[in-house]
Design an enzyme around this catalytic site. Sequence first.
Site, PDB file in Angstrom:
ATOM      1  N   HIS A 101      -5.073  -6.047  -1.357  1.00  0.00           N
ATOM      2  CA  HIS A 101      -5.913  -6.491  -0.238  1.00  0.00           C
ATOM      3  C   HIS A 101      -7.324  -6.825  -0.735  1.00  0.00           C
ATOM      4  O   HIS A 101      -7.806  -6.210  -1.687  1.00  0.00           O
ATOM      5  CB  HIS A 101      -5.986  -5.389   0.832  1.00  0.00           C
ATOM      6  CG  HIS A 101      -4.634  -4.968   1.327  1.00  0.00           C
ATOM      7  ND1 HIS A 101      -4.010  -3.830   0.879  1.00  0.00           N
ATOM      8  CD2 HIS A 101      -3.796  -5.561   2.200  1.00  0.00           C
ATOM      9  CE1 HIS A 101      -2.826  -3.723   1.476  1.00  0.00           C
ATOM     10  NE2 HIS A 101      -2.670  -4.753   2.276  1.00  0.00           N
TER      11      HIS A 101
ATOM     12  N   ASP B 290      -6.379  -4.300  -6.181  1.00  0.00           N
ATOM     13  CA  ASP B 290      -5.650  -3.922  -4.972  1.00  0.00           C
ATOM     14  C   ASP B 290      -5.143  -5.209  -4.306  1.00  0.00           C
ATOM     15  O   ASP B 290      -5.799  -6.253  -4.389  1.00  0.00           O
ATOM     16  CB  ASP B 290      -6.596  -3.170  -4.026  1.00  0.00           C
ATOM     17  CG  ASP B 290      -5.879  -2.581  -2.824  1.00  0.00           C
ATOM     18  OD1 ASP B 290      -5.626  -1.364  -2.825  1.00  0.00           O
ATOM     19  OD2 ASP B 290      -5.574  -3.352  -1.869  1.00  0.00           O
TER      20      ASP B 290
ATOM     21  N   HIS C 151     -12.472  -1.278   1.608  1.00  0.00           N
ATOM     22  CA  HIS C 151     -12.632  -1.984   2.897  1.00  0.00           C
ATOM     23  C   HIS C 151     -13.860  -1.502   3.678  1.00  0.00           C
ATOM     24  O   HIS C 151     -14.223  -2.120   4.683  1.00  0.00           O
ATOM     25  CB  HIS C 151     -11.395  -1.805   3.776  1.00  0.00           C
ATOM     26  CG  HIS C 151     -10.168  -2.451   3.217  1.00  0.00           C
ATOM     27  ND1 HIS C 151     -10.117  -3.783   2.876  1.00  0.00           N
ATOM     28  CD2 HIS C 151      -8.937  -1.938   2.923  1.00  0.00           C
ATOM     29  CE1 HIS C 151      -8.901  -4.074   2.398  1.00  0.00           C
ATOM     30  NE2 HIS C 151      -8.175  -2.971   2.410  1.00  0.00           N
TER      31      HIS C 151
ATOM     32  N   ASP D 213      -0.874  -1.546  -4.698  1.00  0.00           N
ATOM     33  CA  ASP D 213      -0.018  -2.066  -3.628  1.00  0.00           C
ATOM     34  C   ASP D 213       0.431  -3.514  -3.855  1.00  0.00           C
ATOM     35  O   ASP D 213       1.108  -4.095  -3.000  1.00  0.00           O
ATOM     36  CB  ASP D 213      -0.680  -1.909  -2.246  1.00  0.00           C
ATOM     37  CG  ASP D 213      -2.167  -2.187  -2.255  1.00  0.00           C
ATOM     38  OD1 ASP D 213      -2.680  -2.695  -3.263  1.00  0.00           O
ATOM     39  OD2 ASP D 213      -2.828  -1.901  -1.234  1.00  0.00           O
TER      40      ASP D 213
HETATM   41 ZN    ZN Z   1      -4.612  -2.340  -0.489  1.00  0.00          ZN
END
Ligand code: ZN
Length: 311
Positions: free
Chosen positions: A164, A162, A125, A245
């Site tokens: 996200h 991931d 991120h 995740d």
């Molecule tokens: Zn994540």
Amino acid sequence: MKTLYYSHPDFLFHDTGAGHPECADRLRSITTALAAPEFSSLIRVLPPLGTKQQIRLIHPQFHLEAIRAAIPKHGEHYLDQDTVVSPGSELAAFRAVGAVCDAVDKIMTVQADNAFCAIRPPGHHAEPDLAMGFCLFNNVAIAAEYAHRHYHLQRIAIVDFDVHHGNGTQAAFYKQANVLYASSHEMPNFPGTGYPTETGVGNIINVPLAAGDTGIEFRQKYSAIILPALRHFKPDLLLISAGFDAHKDDPLASIRLVEDDFRWLTQELMDIADHYCAGRIISALEGGYNLKALASSVAVHVKTLMGVFTA
Ligand SMILES: [Zn+2]
């Protein structure tokens, strides 16, 4: 298969405070799982500290200085509502960068076949000029640029599973055709980017998943979109932003993968790496917040990298 495993006590001293999902216990649970006898052939490496020059491959000087200036003498300091630094964060963040760059050196000089870096803070991120989403420096993006500059690789693929979207990695390479960034991620979810229409210069592939999706949809989408794109790209090096995740037990998302789905994708990526780049894979930990699911998923991912399931 010679597999490097990077870990270091410094990663435990990035203290995000009580109740934060991105906690040192994540690495403790991985360390415990990978102490089992079946992992005895891993080549365990204590990574060096990364350098400012390595961080500057992706991040401007002001970002680097802002992170260092934000490190408190004691306690925690919030950079935003999710992203925390503590007195141990600078060493941990530099060590994480050092791990992925050392892995690039060792894989490119054929000292091992592949590598898994059990590092924190995570990175995907972190945009070039912005820490966010638990991430300070973008470890995998730095590794990609390091491999490009030092080993003159012209086709570096990053696969980000991931749950996200890796907005930071996408931002770093949005106009850079020598890096293919392919991400699967739950939408809607943090950080809100990752629409299929975000394509960069044709080098960005975003594959959204919907809450409730299982390994069936996950495998279908990889088989239909990301794996063919990787074969078409013919990578010189394959980097993985390995977040776990998307596991069904993860508290931060609603995708329902099980350990075997991580085994499947890891094996598919290894087959592609074997075909195009002598098996060169460097995988770096991103998310994964259920301690038990994280440990068992990393164990399966690393076992697959070690060739256990194909031997
Ligand atoms: Zn994540």
